[in-house]
Design an enzyme around this catalytic site. Sequence first.
Site, PDB file in Angstrom:
ATOM      1  N   CYS A  86       0.831  -1.200   0.000  1.00 54.39           N
ATOM      2  CA  CYS A  86       0.000   0.000   0.000  1.00 54.39           C
ATOM      3  C   CYS A  86       0.872   1.258   0.000  1.00 54.39           C
ATOM      4  CB  CYS A  86      -0.979  -0.039   1.180  1.00 54.39           C
ATOM      5  SG  CYS A  86      -2.392   1.080   1.012  1.00 54.39           S
ATOM      6  N   HIS A 203      -3.523  -5.698   1.066  1.00 49.01           N
ATOM      7  CA  HIS A 203      -2.830  -5.959   2.330  1.00 49.01           C
ATOM      8  C   HIS A 203      -2.808  -7.456   2.651  1.00 49.01           C
ATOM      9  CE1 HIS A 203      -2.371  -1.817   4.004  1.00 49.01           C
ATOM     10  NE2 HIS A 203      -3.375  -1.567   3.179  1.00 49.01           N
ATOM     11  N   GLU A 205      -0.979  -8.878   4.870  1.00 48.69           N
ATOM     12  CA  GLU A 205      -0.817  -9.056   6.326  1.00 48.69           C
ATOM     13  C   GLU A 205      -2.143  -9.003   7.064  1.00 48.69           C
ATOM     14  OE1 GLU A 205      -0.947  -4.589   5.983  1.00 48.69           O
ATOM     15  OE2 GLU A 205      -0.422  -6.308   4.738  1.00 48.69           O
TER      16      GLU A 205
END
Length: 234
Positions: A86, A203, A205
């Site tokens: 990002c 994302h 994660e």
Amino acid sequence: MKVGIVVFPGSNCDRDVSYVTDNLLHTPTRMVWHQETDIADLDIVVLPGGFSYGDYLRCGAIARFSPVMQEVVKHAKKGKFVLGICNGFQILTEMGLLPGALVRNRDLHFICDRVPIKVEHTNVPWTSHYSKGQVITLPIAHGEGRYYADADTLKALEDAHQVLFRYCRASGETNDSGNPNGSLHNIAGICDRTGKIVGMMPHPERAADTQLGGTDGLKLFQGILTSAVLTVSC
């Protein structure tokens, strides 16, 4: 094997990445403050999501001048691994470590959602644990995530198989209806020509723990950690 996560003023996804690499995958991980100038101990550097320096001027424009970023360039030139997620992807393009730019979303709105992502290529360490053409679901959260590049750059990316992830429909079709932000060629993530530097707007994660509703992002980290261990061993 050690992972370093760069923390800029305004980063807000650094602890999320650390939770994945340290807590879930049990890999030594340390936070790297943006003013540090010694990252020689690191094998993998992650530039996390967030709003570095408040996204003043444009996303990533100020972060590129942080002292640590010159060390990240040296790290990359040594053939080590770099991931920008990002805001981290935006910083990598500002630095010139990846081609193109991230500009305002097509509808000029901040988008926060979970979207289907198609894995285009699995011939680089980061995507080695996925299957070519696999459709995964990852969260996105950005206001300037529309990938843009000139026609020659886009052709070069496509010809060299550097487009790793595309926005798509749940069925895997890559068309306008499966493109949340208007990115050219539905691009959600790319790599450099070595396959060791990767930038992506989604994302991974945030999709690595069953408690968060999905683990489609975990394979990205598993893939690179496996490859990095083999690289260091050699």
